[in-house]
Scaffold this active site. Structure first.
Site, short mmCIF file in Angstrom:
data_model
loop_
_atom_site.label_atom_id
_atom_site.label_comp_id
_atom_site.label_asym_id
_atom_site.label_seq_id
_atom_site.Cartn_x
_atom_site.Cartn_y
_atom_site.Cartn_z
N ARG A 115 0.85 -0.90 -0.34
CA ARG A 115 0.75 -0.16 0.25
C ARG A 115 0.53 0.98 0.20
O ARG A 115 0.28 1.97 -0.56
CB ARG A 115 -0.92 0.43 1.27
CG ARG A 115 -1.67 1.70 1.02
CD ARG A 115 -1.91 1.70 0.11
NE ARG A 115 -3.02 1.08 -0.57
CZ ARG A 115 -3.08 1.10 -1.88
NH1 ARG A 115 -2.92 2.03 -2.92
NH2 ARG A 115 -3.93 -0.44 -2.39
N LYS A 121 0.93 24.78 -4.26
CA LYS A 121 -0.15 24.54 -3.64
C LYS A 121 -0.05 22.10 -3.80
O LYS A 121 -0.56 22.04 -4.32
CB LYS A 121 -1.44 24.40 -4.55
CG LYS A 121 -1.67 25.63 -4.02
CD LYS A 121 -3.15 27.17 -5.42
CE LYS A 121 -2.70 28.34 -4.98
NZ LYS A 121 -3.85 28.68 -6.14
N GLU A 176 4.31 40.44 -8.19
CA GLU A 176 3.14 39.86 -9.25
C GLU A 176 2.75 41.85 -9.28
O GLU A 176 2.91 42.24 -8.68
CB GLU A 176 2.09 39.67 -8.12
CG GLU A 176 0.74 39.03 -8.24
CD GLU A 176 0.56 38.67 -7.63
OE1 GLU A 176 0.29 37.49 -7.41
OE2 GLU A 176 -0.06 38.53 -6.28
N ASP A 225 -1.36 38.50 -13.15
CA ASP A 225 -2.20 37.59 -12.37
C ASP A 225 -3.22 38.28 -13.24
O ASP A 225 -3.71 39.38 -12.65
CB ASP A 225 -1.89 37.75 -11.21
CG ASP A 225 -2.82 36.64 -10.40
OD1 ASP A 225 -3.12 35.69 -10.50
OD2 ASP A 225 -4.09 37.21 -8.85
#
Length: 291
Positions: free
Chosen positions: A104, A139, A200, A221
């Site tokens: 597993r 993330k 940014e 962005d």
């Protein structure tokens, strides 16, 4: 800032730590079900049940070798290979208790990392020939950043910063605190002169300011397509002459990826490569492979 080029091997120390944590989580004081087996020599095969990009061999091997140092793993594919559903990836020969106890944890790594590599490859394919690189983000799954970012590289993508320690990235909060974008850039350069600096921007005016003041990459962005094309034209024209690469982030999906790349941006960063994890369907079966 030039992003790292090409896949590089994972850090063996990090792999070993990941493996140790996964086995401790799964085995605890011992595998009470595997104890029912006679602990005899046996074989097994690793089967991929869907089209995929193979990734995670170091973690898979680490899980099995931790429980049976003498296990033999004969790979039929290489890391990064694209395989079809039904492909036998590897043949294992070892003690049957160890094979099932490591099953597993070893599959969890292979399924997750192959999933990340596969979705990354799909995004890389979508922009192939445009010169645009596909970036990941921070993330990632907690504790698996190193592994997932390796999987992104295996799928043909490029790593963004690894963490908050290796690159300075200015956003609206920093600009607000400094009073202006120029002031924020200068403060960042003064405090961290040796680290890459990403800025940014949220408008064409801020883009011009960042390009004039200088940085290693500009992140545009949530720009509209018209703003994005204008940004590329500005960054490539004199006096900037394309020296500072442009990155696009926000509102990016696979269907619209190529159109963004064809506007001429250098990078597109996509959190979903590592955030929206869909594991590849793999299984480890005792016995010889069919056929």
């Amino acid at each position: 800032m030039n992003a790292p080029a090409g896949p590089t091997a994972p850090d063996p120390t990090r792999v070993a730590a990941d493996v140790a944590a996964a086995l401790a989580e799964d085995l605890g004081d011992g595998d009470v079900t595997a104890a029912l087996l006679p602990d005899a020599p046996d074989c097994a095969y690793l089967l991929c049940k869907e089209d995929a990009v193979v990734c995670g061999r170091p973690w898979f091997e680490g899980c099995h070798r931790a429980l049976d140092p003498e296990v033999r793993i004969d790979w039929r594919v290489s890391e990064g290979d694209r395989v079809a559903a039904g492909t036998v990836l590897a043949i294992l020969q070892g003690r049957n208790r160890a094979l099932v106890s490591a099953e597993r944890a070893s599959l969890n790594f292979m399924q997750t990392l192959s999933g990340t590599a596969t979705i990354t490859a799909a995004h890389v394919d979508a922009v192939r020939g445009t010169g645009t690189g596909i970036l990941d983000t921070r993330k990632t799954l907690p504790g698996l950043r190193h592994a997932q970012k390796y999987a992104v590289r295996t799928g043909g993508g490029v790593n963004h910063r690894m963490g908050l320690y290796d690159t300075v990235m200015l956003k609206e909060n920093h600009v607000r605190a400094a009073g202006s974008l120029t002031a924020a850039i200068r403060a960042a350069r003064a405090m961290q002169p040796t680290l890459p600096l990403i800025v940014e921007v949220e408008s064409i005016e801020q883009l011009r300011e960042a390009l004039t003041e200088g940085c290693d990459r500009v992140l545009i962005d949530d720009f509209t397509p018209q703003m994005r094309r204008e940004a590329v034209a500005i960054a490539r024209a004199a006096p900037f002459d394309g020296r500072i690469p442009l990155e696009v982030s926000g509102g990016v999906d696979l269907a619209g990826l190529r159109a963004i790349a064809e506007d001429g941006v250098d990078f597109i960063s996509i959190g979903g490569l590592t955030k929206h994890v869909r594991a590849i369907d793999l299984s480890l079966k005792l016995g010889p492979p069919p056929g």
